[in-house]
Design a protein around this motif. Sequence first.
Motif, PDB file in Angstrom:
ATOM      1  N   VAL A 199       0.871  -1.299  -0.041  1.00  0.00           N
ATOM      2  CA  VAL A 199       0.060  -0.090  -0.012  1.00  0.00           C
ATOM      3  C   VAL A 199       0.752   1.350  -0.017  1.00  0.00           C
ATOM      4  O   VAL A 199       1.984   1.311   0.619  1.00  0.00           O
ATOM      5  N   PRO A 200       0.241   2.208  -0.733  1.00  0.00           N
ATOM      6  CA  PRO A 200       1.063   3.541  -0.708  1.00  0.00           C
ATOM      7  C   PRO A 200       0.578   4.614   0.398  1.00  0.00           C
ATOM      8  O   PRO A 200      -0.346   4.082   1.130  1.00  0.00           O
ATOM      9  N   ARG A 201       1.506   5.673   0.691  1.00  0.00           N
ATOM     10  CA  ARG A 201       1.039   6.367   1.576  1.00  0.00           C
ATOM     11  C   ARG A 201      -0.392   7.253   1.276  1.00  0.00           C
ATOM     12  O   ARG A 201      -0.612   7.631   0.153  1.00  0.00           O
ATOM     13  N   LYS A 202      -0.898   7.801   2.460  1.00  0.00           N
ATOM     14  CA  LYS A 202      -2.087   8.796   2.186  1.00  0.00           C
ATOM     15  C   LYS A 202      -1.456  10.040   2.961  1.00  0.00           C
ATOM     16  O   LYS A 202      -0.777   9.805   3.632  1.00  0.00           O
ATOM     17  N   PRO A 203      -2.226  11.195   2.707  1.00  0.00           N
ATOM     18  CA  PRO A 203      -1.630  12.434   3.516  1.00  0.00           C
ATOM     19  C   PRO A 203      -1.520  12.484   4.783  1.00  0.00           C
ATOM     20  O   PRO A 203      -2.612  11.541   5.483  1.00  0.00           O
ATOM     21  N   GLY A 204      -0.575  12.530   5.539  1.00  0.00           N
ATOM     22  CA  GLY A 204      -0.316  12.652   6.729  1.00  0.00           C
ATOM     23  C   GLY A 204       0.428  11.286   7.317  1.00  0.00           C
ATOM     24  O   GLY A 204       0.729  11.508   8.551  1.00  0.00           O
ATOM     25  N   MET A 205       0.463  10.601   6.389  1.00  0.00           N
ATOM     26  CA  MET A 205       1.041   9.331   6.907  1.00  0.00           C
ATOM     27  C   MET A 205       2.806   9.458   6.585  1.00  0.00           C
ATOM     28  O   MET A 205       3.163  10.032   5.545  1.00  0.00           O
ATOM     29  N   SER A 206       3.592   8.819   7.319  1.00  0.00           N
ATOM     30  CA  SER A 206       4.925   8.672   6.995  1.00  0.00           C
ATOM     31  C   SER A 206       5.244   7.353   6.360  1.00  0.00           C
ATOM     32  O   SER A 206       4.211   6.317   6.281  1.00  0.00           O
TER      33      SER A 206
END
Length: 320
Positions: A81-88
């Motif tokens: 899975v890739p990142r969503k905003p706010g995730m590192s």
Amino acid sequence: MARKKIALIGAGNIGGTLAHIAAQKELGDIVLFDVVDGVPQGKALDLSQCGPVEGFDAKITGTNDYADIAGADVIIVTAGVPRKPGMSRDDLLGINLKVMKAVGEGIKAHAPDAFVICITNPLDAMVWALREFSGLPHEKVVGMAGVLDSARFSTFLAQEFGVSIRDVNTFVLGGHGDTMVPVVQYSTVNGIPVPDLVKMGLSTQEKIDAIVTRTRGGGGEIVGLLKTGSAFYAPAASGIAMAEAYLNDQKRILPVAAYVSGEYGVDGLYVGVPAVIGAGGVEKIVEIELDEEAKGNLQVSVDAVKELLVACKGIDESLA
Ligand code: APR
């Protein structure tokens, strides 16, 4: 000679883009693998139909069966899975570690002679885990981060100096996270080191510092804009550059996440270092002399990678 075979594990945004570039460059026949039924098959069919328009000759197939990656010369892994905003990137650890286990076992069973390039994040921990699960030799498993981070650094410097991107050469060391180390001292415009260009009045130290900070957060900047996923064009282009270096025995010196055993005072983990990539995989790690600031920054980055490996071992006992 038989055509080369490129297997792409993960047929999402990066996987699809990888397939398109590999086909355009006719690197070989392409197998797109994904766990989701229909997606790799659909993308393969769509991409195949680019062939008559773009004039490339490559067989592209989609599959949900690891047996179809048998005999692959190069495998590029973007499953997860890739990142969503706010995730590192580190927030992805738990989910993507499980994915690396499945992928590593699939590679071990069906394509143990391949050169494997991992792109899944958090990169330095995932490439380490993928190597552990697959059991392949360390020099045949490598992570893609430095080529992308350097590309970001180069793009920003070319914009700052108002010069062609062709003349800018940079590199970035360390982990693929906020602690990465863009090495200003070895970054040049047509051979002229960036610190000299600052002395010549073509930029200021403040502006270069801001570019270093922007490079470190370069992936997050794109996540913030896209909102539904992370960067994929430049990551795919960077993965392909590494695949070409291996397939064509180019002996390019590229910044990659490689397994270090003693170099840079680091032992037993994957971290971003300059390495020679040729037919033997990672043929040599190049140990450049770093100034004290870069050395200190590299240590911070290595410590961050070490923490992630401890977390991986906590999640999956077989890694301990
Ligand atoms: N095996 C194979 N494929 C899987 C698995 C698995 N166990 N689990 C998930 N996938 C597939 C998904 O079905 C999806 O098609 O991986 C693909 C990931 O694609 P995207 O969600 O579009 O993500 P992408 O932008 O390609 O990034 C993939 O690379 O840069 C990193 O942080 C990023 O970890 C992320 C990875």
